[in-house]
Design a protein around this motif. Structure first.
Motif, PDB file in Angstrom:
ATOM      1  N   PRO A 182       0.843  -1.199   0.000  1.00  0.00           N
ATOM      2  CA  PRO A 182       0.000   0.000   0.000  1.00  0.00           C
ATOM      3  C   PRO A 182       0.875   1.245   0.000  1.00  0.00           C
ATOM      4  O   PRO A 182       2.063   1.191   0.334  1.00  0.00           O
ATOM      5  N   LEU A 187      -2.069  -1.432  -6.147  1.00  0.00           N
ATOM      6  CA  LEU A 187      -3.358  -1.977  -5.742  1.00  0.00           C
ATOM      7  C   LEU A 187      -4.485  -1.109  -6.285  1.00  0.00           C
ATOM      8  O   LEU A 187      -4.396   0.116  -6.316  1.00  0.00           O
ATOM      9  N   GLU A 188      -5.574  -1.769  -6.690  1.00  0.00           N
ATOM     10  CA  GLU A 188      -6.801  -1.074  -7.100  1.00  0.00           C
ATOM     11  C   GLU A 188      -7.830  -1.282  -5.996  1.00  0.00           C
ATOM     12  O   GLU A 188      -8.302  -2.394  -5.775  1.00  0.00           O
ATOM     13  N   TYR A 189      -8.184  -0.208  -5.311  1.00  0.00           N
ATOM     14  CA  TYR A 189      -9.108  -0.328  -4.188  1.00  0.00           C
ATOM     15  C   TYR A 189     -10.545  -0.349  -4.696  1.00  0.00           C
ATOM     16  O   TYR A 189     -10.932   0.468  -5.536  1.00  0.00           O
ATOM     17  N   LEU A 190     -11.320  -1.299  -4.180  1.00  0.00           N
ATOM     18  CA  LEU A 190     -12.694  -1.445  -4.648  1.00  0.00           C
ATOM     19  C   LEU A 190     -13.593  -0.396  -3.990  1.00  0.00           C
ATOM     20  O   LEU A 190     -13.433  -0.074  -2.803  1.00  0.00           O
ATOM     21  N   PRO A 223      -9.553   2.560   2.589  1.00  0.00           N
ATOM     22  CA  PRO A 223     -10.112   1.419   1.849  1.00  0.00           C
ATOM     23  C   PRO A 223      -9.736   0.116   2.544  1.00  0.00           C
ATOM     24  O   PRO A 223      -8.694   0.030   3.201  1.00  0.00           O
ATOM     25  N   ARG A 236     -17.030  -3.580 -11.072  1.00  0.00           N
ATOM     26  CA  ARG A 236     -16.371  -2.864  -9.979  1.00  0.00           C
ATOM     27  C   ARG A 236     -17.385  -2.155  -9.080  1.00  0.00           C
ATOM     28  O   ARG A 236     -17.211  -1.003  -8.682  1.00  0.00           O
ATOM     29  N   ALA A 238      -9.038  -4.628  -1.951  1.00  0.00           N
ATOM     30  CA  ALA A 238      -8.322  -4.222  -3.156  1.00  0.00           C
ATOM     31  C   ALA A 238      -8.183  -5.381  -4.118  1.00  0.00           C
ATOM     32  O   ALA A 238      -8.308  -6.559  -3.742  1.00  0.00           O
ATOM     33  N   LEU A 239      -7.897  -5.049  -5.381  1.00  0.00           N
ATOM     34  CA  LEU A 239      -7.538  -6.013  -6.420  1.00  0.00           C
ATOM     35  C   LEU A 239      -6.109  -5.754  -6.858  1.00  0.00           C
ATOM     36  O   LEU A 239      -5.641  -4.611  -6.863  1.00  0.00           O
ATOM     37  N   HIS A 240      -5.435  -6.836  -7.257  1.00  0.00           N
ATOM     38  CA  HIS A 240      -4.105  -6.678  -7.841  1.00  0.00           C
ATOM     39  C   HIS A 240      -3.970  -7.598  -9.048  1.00  0.00           C
ATOM     40  O   HIS A 240      -4.351  -8.757  -8.989  1.00  0.00           O
ATOM     41  N   ARG A 257     -18.432   1.067   4.485  1.00  0.00           N
ATOM     42  CA  ARG A 257     -17.033   1.039   4.896  1.00  0.00           C
ATOM     43  C   ARG A 257     -16.908   1.252   6.405  1.00  0.00           C
ATOM     44  O   ARG A 257     -16.200   0.516   7.094  1.00  0.00           O
ATOM     45  N   ALA A 280      -7.739 -10.671  -5.093  1.00  0.00           N
ATOM     46  CA  ALA A 280      -8.483  -9.771  -4.206  1.00  0.00           C
ATOM     47  C   ALA A 280      -7.893  -9.882  -2.809  1.00  0.00           C
ATOM     48  O   ALA A 280      -7.605 -10.990  -2.338  1.00  0.00           O
TER      49      ALA A 280
END
Length: 365
Positions: A210, A259-262, A245, A306, A248-250, A269, A231
């Motif tokens: 991160p 990382l792509e945070y969902l 967040p 997404r 995440a996806l990687h 949250r 994930a």
């Protein structure tokens, strides 16, 4: 190369017998560890929540590794874990109890190689807190034949990637030592990471972290979608009010991209209370479910779009696994089991009031 270590002293096969009937041929079974008055165990149950067998455990269990042929599984003790139990997940019979090696503790998770011969287990070096994968040879009576570094602290869940050669490990990044069990020693300068290793020689293939301002996001749990993306479900060790967040996806396994945070609505949250307990993909590999026992909920995302598509609320819910064809099963610490689908939401399937289901549910067969 794999580091050789001294031979492990075995405990031998524990005389455990299944307590109920075996599974019907071709039926999907699920596994979950549990606690009950006077002890601990694991149970296998069907898609309606009916228990098919139970095996006692000497201490609290956590999660499981299952061999691809479905004829072997391993139950890991909760960190700092002292044992792993090898058993037949269909017949419900114990095969071998593995004791943790000297100055090593099991961290509750593991994975088999594609051919089923080797078992990798997340472990920590008790005296230093460093993460390793212990390597066990099923063809040599489960001897511990070596270990490889996870290149981080506090390794937790690990998976074998769809290529059959790459291991992915979630390093939680928290320093803990055997002389101060469960005391977190480095919250201010944690170093969580997602690591990819070559299962053939332990070589580091990639590592992603991160951003520095999110270094208190402890990476804990992993699921892999139909495109081979990883994930990651995380637990935040900073202030509960921080809007960070949690999922995440990687794009694995290169490790170069971040990382792509969902996306997650702020109300959901905040409702997770900074804690993800388990992650699972449905049978299609499109829908991701992440549970929060602290937040009493399971959230479901459509990874193609997404977008978050469902919320299921249940007290102390944590264990999740794919149902046949669509949706998820879930379990909680009050002995209840649930069905969760994107169409109908969550509904209770069964109640086993004397049992307290532990964190993870996995498919046994």
């Amino acid at each position: 190369m794999l580091t050789r270590r001294s031979a492990l002293s075995w405990l031998g096969v524990t005389a455990l017998l299944p307590l109920t009937v075996h599974a019907a041929a071709g039926e999907r079974l699920y596994l979950n560890a549990y606690g009950e008055k006077g002890g601990f165990g694991l149970a296998a149950f069907d898609g309606d929540g009916r228990i098919r067998y139970q095996l006692p455990l000497p201490q609290r269990g956590h999660s499981f590794a299952r061999r691809a042929d479905g004829r072997m599984a391993v139950a890991f003790s909760r960190r700092p874990g002292s044992f792993a139990l090898v058993f037949d997940p269909v017949a419900g019979t114990a095969i071998r109890t593995i004791a943790a090696a000297e100055d090593r503790d099991f961290c509750g998770h593991g994975a088999f190689t594609a051919d089923g011969r080797l078992l990798f287990a997340t472990e920590v070096v008790g005296s230093t807190g460093d993460g390793v994968l212990g390597i066990y040879d099923a063809a040599a009576d489960w001897a511990r034949i070596g270990e490889v570094a996870t290149h981080g602290l506090d390794p937790h869940e690990m998976r074998l990637m769809p290529d059959g050669r790459t291991l992915v490990v979630a390093n939680g990044g928290i320093l803990m030592r055997a002389d101060m069990p469960r005391l977190k020693l480095n919250i201010a300068d944690m170093d969580p990471s997602l690591v990819y290793l070559d299962a053939r020689d332990g070589r580091l293939l990639g590592q992603v972290r991160p951003a520095t301002e999110l270094r208190q996001l402890s990476m804990r749990h992993i699921a892999i979608d139909r495109l081979g993306r990883v994930a990651v479900a995380m637990q935040y060790e900073g202030p509960e009010g921080d809007p960070v967040p949690l999922v995440a996806l990687h794009d694995a396994p290169a490790g170069a991209a971040g990382l792509e945070y969902l996306p997650m609505p702020e109300a959901e949250r905040a409702g997770m209370r900074q804690y993800c307990g388990s992650a699972a993909m449905d049978d299609s590999g499109r829908y991701l479910a992440v549970s929060s026992p602290r937040g009493n909920r399971v959230l479901v995302w459509d990874l193609d779009r997404r977008s978050m598509v469902q919320t299921g609320e249940a007290r102390d819910v944590c264990g999740i696994a794919a149902q046949v064809r669509s949706g998820f099963l879930a379990s909680n610490g009050l002995g209840r089991m649930f069905s969760l689908t994107t169409e109908t939401g969550i509904g209770e399937l069964a109640a086993h009031s004397r049992l307290q289901w532990d964190n993870h549910m996995v498919i046994a067969s």
